[in-house]
Write an enzyme that holds these catalytic residues in place. Structure first.
Site, PDB file in Angstrom:
ATOM      1  N   LYS A  42       0.794  -0.960   0.257  1.00 29.21           N
ATOM      2  CA  LYS A  42       0.175   0.054   0.078  1.00 29.21           C
ATOM      3  C   LYS A  42       0.731   1.327  -0.087  1.00 29.21           C
ATOM      4  CE  LYS A  42      -1.927  -1.076   4.340  1.00 29.21           C
ATOM      5  NZ  LYS A  42      -1.480  -2.639   4.061  1.00 29.21           N
ATOM      6  N   ARG A 117      -9.912   0.424   8.078  1.00 27.83           N
ATOM      7  CA  ARG A 117      -9.054  -1.254   8.257  1.00 27.83           C
ATOM      8  C   ARG A 117     -10.566  -1.951   8.974  1.00 27.83           C
ATOM      9  NH1 ARG A 117      -3.460  -0.031   8.188  1.00 27.83           N
ATOM     10  NH2 ARG A 117      -2.533  -1.468   9.162  1.00 27.83           N
ATOM     11  N   ARG A 156      11.989  -6.512   4.950  1.00 27.89           N
ATOM     12  CA  ARG A 156      11.492  -5.381   4.116  1.00 27.89           C
ATOM     13  C   ARG A 156      12.428  -3.883   5.293  1.00 27.89           C
ATOM     14  NH1 ARG A 156       6.189  -1.926   4.948  1.00 27.89           N
ATOM     15  NH2 ARG A 156       6.027  -2.945   7.202  1.00 27.89           N
ATOM     16  N   ARG A 190      11.168  -2.454  10.536  1.00 25.37           N
ATOM     17  CA  ARG A 190      10.344  -1.265  11.801  1.00 25.37           C
ATOM     18  C   ARG A 190      10.356  -2.330  12.406  1.00 25.37           C
ATOM     19  NH1 ARG A 190       5.489   0.222   7.780  1.00 25.37           N
ATOM     20  NH2 ARG A 190       4.396  -1.337   9.707  1.00 25.37           N
ATOM     21  N   ARG A 201      -0.317  -9.010  13.500  1.00 21.75           N
ATOM     22  CA  ARG A 201      -0.448  -8.282  12.742  1.00 21.75           C
ATOM     23  C   ARG A 201      -1.652  -8.375  11.867  1.00 21.75           C
ATOM     24  NH1 ARG A 201       4.324  -5.521  10.469  1.00 21.75           N
ATOM     25  NH2 ARG A 201       2.780  -4.294   9.103  1.00 21.75           N
TER      26      ARG A 201
END
Ligand code: AP5
Length: 251
Positions: A42, A117, A156, A190, A201
């Protein structure tokens, strides 16, 4: 882990003629939302779309991270949820987004990344837009399997510069390991991309996300695209979907 449930790919039900085109300045307020699992791309795509459409990129996750870094009341309240991979309560999230959309740079609209969300958030956004005499232009759904979401989140790396350029160890590595190609800052992971938080998550956030997908599909607003192709191909598909939605808006 099984593949993610495919989104409802039904075409918008009631579309007619429009006087606007992509990037058309006559559009008063253009709001698009980006829906997708954690790590679906996203943020990567919202940056491209923001530049292509001339709309600000408003990312709920970035707003929470900024608030936490600044130690604001919103940040302090959000932190407990964020750290364990849970969704921040709707009321706090909706208030934060509404305040952001009231900023002058969002006067012509925005690309919302990571919001809504939940269905209550989607309803709140509908109400917010209705009060401004408009409605959502489309819900861009980036469809990515759960196994691929895990691969993307665990690989990531993000630069520490203000632009927060995003890399992936396999898909999109920097030229020099650990260093941003653009601003030379160090890359880091992160905190919520730790392995156990990734699992949390996905478990906590995918079910409500699928409800949001259904919510928009039922309203003829869902614009689904396949998310497991090259990033540039996903961008092209998203721009085509937006162009189609503008040409045939829901009436
Ligand atoms: P947030 O920051 O929104 O996190 P997220 O939704 O989990 O999404 P990410 O930012 O992790 O991923 P992304 O989809 O942007 O993917 P990216 O482009 O980086 O939210 C963080 C937290 O804040 C939440 O957990 C929650 O606590 C809270 N929160 C936020 N919004 C909320 C809300 N509305 N309500 C309640 N709580 C909320 O890409 C990922 C990786 O994949 C990168 O390495 C990238 O290089 C790579 N990649 C991207 N595209 C491709 C491609 N096409 N092919 C190959 N690799 C790709």
């Amino acid at each position: 882990m099984t593949g993610a449930r495919r989104g409802n790919g039904s075409r918008p039900a009631r579309r007619g003629q429009s006087t606007t085109t992509v990037g058309d300045e006559r559009s008063a307020l253009r709001v698009l939302v980006m829906v997708g699992g954690p790590g679906a791309g996203k943020g990567t795509q919202a940056r491209y779309l923001s530049a292509a459409l001339g709309l600000p990129h408003v990312a709920s996750g970035d707003l929470f991270r900024d608030a936490m870094a600044e130690g604001t009341p919103t940040g302090l309240e959000a932190k407990a949820y964020y750290d364990r991979g849970a969704l921040v309560p709707d009321e706090l999230t909706v208030r934060m987004i509404a305040e952001r959309l009231d900023q002058p740079d969002a006067a012509s609209g925005a690309i919302l990344d990571g919001f809504p969300r939940t269905v209550p958030q989607a309803r709140a956004l509908d109400g917010f837009l209705l009060r401004r005499g408009t409605r959502l232009e489309g819900a861009l759904y980036i469809d990515v399997s759960e196994d691929e979401l895990v691969r993307r989140l665990s690989g990531r790396w993000i630069c520490s510069g203000p632009a927060q350029h995003v890399y992936h160890v396999v898909n999109h590595p920097p030229e020099r390991p650990g260093i941003c190609d653009f601003d030379g800052t160090e890359l880091s992971q992160r905190a919520d991309d730790a392995a156990d938080t990734i699992v949390a998550r996905l478990e906590k956030q995918l079910p409500p996300m699928y409800e949001v997908v259904d919510y928009y599909a039922e309203r003829g607003l869902l614009l689904p695209v396949a998310g497991e192709t090259r990033a540039s191909e996903v961008t092209d598909a998203l721009l085509r979907a937006i162009e189609h939605a503008v040409a045939e808006p829901v009436t």
